[in-house]
Design an enzyme around this catalytic site. Structure first.
Site, mmCIF file in Angstrom:
data_model
loop_
_atom_site.group_PDB
_atom_site.id
_atom_site.type_symbol
_atom_site.label_atom_id
_atom_site.label_comp_id
_atom_site.label_asym_id
_atom_site.label_seq_id
_atom_site.Cartn_x
_atom_site.Cartn_y
_atom_site.Cartn_z
ATOM 1 N N LYS A 12 -64.959 -9.089 156.184
ATOM 2 C CA LYS A 12 -66.350 -7.782 156.395
ATOM 3 C C LYS A 12 -65.948 -6.587 155.614
ATOM 4 O O LYS A 12 -64.583 -6.370 155.381
ATOM 5 C CB LYS A 12 -65.802 -7.394 157.641
ATOM 6 N N THR A 57 -66.353 -12.504 160.222
ATOM 7 C CA THR A 57 -66.237 -11.256 159.868
ATOM 8 C C THR A 57 -66.352 -10.631 161.039
ATOM 9 O O THR A 57 -65.866 -9.142 160.930
ATOM 10 C CB THR A 57 -67.336 -11.148 158.887
ATOM 11 N N ARG A 179 -60.081 19.921 120.475
ATOM 12 C CA ARG A 179 -61.507 19.595 120.678
ATOM 13 C C ARG A 179 -61.470 18.544 122.646
ATOM 14 O O ARG A 179 -60.470 19.434 123.053
ATOM 15 C CB ARG A 179 -61.805 17.590 120.894
ATOM 16 N N GLN A 228 -55.117 7.992 125.219
ATOM 17 C CA GLN A 228 -53.937 6.492 124.903
ATOM 18 C C GLN A 228 -52.959 7.449 124.986
ATOM 19 O O GLN A 228 -51.893 6.516 126.273
ATOM 20 C CB GLN A 228 -53.668 5.773 123.705
ATOM 21 N N HIS A 256 -66.962 12.408 126.380
ATOM 22 C CA HIS A 256 -67.368 13.054 125.225
ATOM 23 C C HIS A 256 -67.897 13.627 125.534
ATOM 24 O O HIS A 256 -69.034 13.698 126.455
ATOM 25 C CB HIS A 256 -68.099 11.451 124.310
HETATM 26 O O1 URC Z 1 -58.585 9.752 122.795
HETATM 27 C C1 URC Z 1 -59.507 8.481 122.053
HETATM 28 N N1 URC Z 1 -58.834 7.960 121.500
HETATM 29 C C2 URC Z 1 -59.835 6.918 121.012
HETATM 30 O O2 URC Z 1 -59.504 5.278 120.578
HETATM 31 C C3 URC Z 1 -60.982 6.694 120.617
HETATM 32 N N2 URC Z 1 -61.467 6.702 119.909
HETATM 33 C C4 URC Z 1 -62.374 7.425 119.378
HETATM 34 O O3 URC Z 1 -63.535 7.367 119.096
HETATM 35 N N3 URC Z 1 -62.318 9.240 119.620
HETATM 36 C C5 URC Z 1 -61.369 8.344 120.899
HETATM 37 N N4 URC Z 1 -60.185 9.020 121.842
#
Ligand code: URC
Length: 307
Positions: A12, A57, A179, A228, A256
């Site tokens: 469920k 369930t 940014r 990353q 973004h």
């Molecule tokens: O932190 C980011 N990693 C990316 O792999 C990536 N690719 C991108 O166009 N902007 C960003 N920013």
């Protein structure tokens, strides 16, 4: 041509279980969305229509609500372990039970500077998650516990750059050393229960809050060269502080924020006005694992996450 039944599970989904503790005037609330799944020898139910081995369930739903009282909800993890263990007793044909819990967090409303006893306000979009899989019986029984969060929306207004990346004929992105970086974070971490001495008495709530704070602090503190790198630091910090966590997985949409061109209006824009784009978004996904991590077994089976 013949066919055969492949992997299957049933249960469920999305039982909205709200447990209120009202022993004192200061009430406590645990607001859960609970999904149950049983796996095992349920072939006949599919191939011959014989439902003798099926715990309905509807019964699973009733049990989820009954256990909120009979076992209680001290944490999503403790409740899910109890429920999963129960289903293996209740359904002999089951080889595994998976309990997925989302928790919606309620904060107390502050009135005249003090927290109200029984009035609450929902905390943003953020959701706490847990997935418990109980497999096998008796001495061979294995319990796997994932915990995590989803929709934790965070933003840095500076302290983020992105440059030095690979470029080809299709690259238009400008390098930047300042940014806006924002994401709506999903994180799931796997506990290594063998490192926890007293699983019944383990502080699931305290550990959750600690890891959440570590992730937020790492996001804030790290000068980011890419999302990353930020994810890796967040995971590394969490694993270093919590030896009971074997691995942590992240999915982070890069929300973004594009600097808006105000030059047609003769107005300078020194990183002050951005257009928040809804889609597409970069999707950065990563796992950080302890080098001596325990075998995950079926902890991640059927869990909606990458890899
Ligand atoms: O932190 C980011 N990693 C990316 O792999 C990536 N690719 C991108 O166009 N902007 C960003 N920013």
């Amino acid at each position: 041509m013949t066919t055969f039944l492949g992997s299957n599970q049933y249960g469920k989904a999305e039982n909205r279980v709200v447990r209120i503790y009202r022993e004192t005037d200061r009430h406590e609330i645990r607001d859960l969305n609970v999904s149950t799944s049983l796996r095992g020898d349920f072939d006949e139910a599919h191939t011959t229509g014989d439902q003798a081995k099926i715990l309905p369930t509807d019964t699973q739903k009733n049990t989820a609500f009954a256990y909120a009282k009979e076992h209680g909800v001290t944490s999503p993890e403790d409740y899910a372990i109890a429920l999963g263990t129960h289903f293996l007793d209740a359904a002999p044909a089951a080889t595994a039970a998976q309990i997925r819990v989302e928790e919606y967090v309620w904060d107390r409303i502050t009135v005249d500077g003090s927290e109200h006893d029984h009035s609450f306000v929902r905390r943003g979009t953020e959701t706490r998650t847990s997935v418990v899989t109980v497999e096998g019986r008796g001495d061979d029984q294995k319990v796997a516990v994932l915990a995590g969060l989803t929709d934790l929306v965070v933003l840095k207004s500076t302290g983020s750059e992105f440059k030095g990346y690979l470029k080809d004929g299709y690259t238009t992105l400008q390098e930047t050393d300042d940014r806006v970086m924002a994401t709506s974070l999903t994180a799931r971490w796997r506990y290594d229960l063998d490192t926890i001495e007293d699983v019944d008495g383990f502080d699931w709530d305290g550990t959750y809050e600690s890891i959440r704070s570590i992730l937020l602090a790492a996001f804030a503190r790290t000068h980011s060269r890419a999302l990353q790198e930020t994810l890796f630091v967040m995971g590394d910090d969490a694993l270093k502080a919590h030896p009971e966590v074997a691995e942590i997985r992240f999915a982070a949409p890069n929300k973004h924020h594009f600097l808006y061109d105000l030059s047609p209006f003769g107005t300078e824009n020194n990183g002050e006005v951005f257009m928040a784009a809804d889609r597409p978004y970069g999707l950065i996904e990563a796992t950080v694992t302890r080098d001596d991590a325990s075998d995950p077994g079926s902890a991640w089976t059927a869990v909606p996450a990458f890899v």
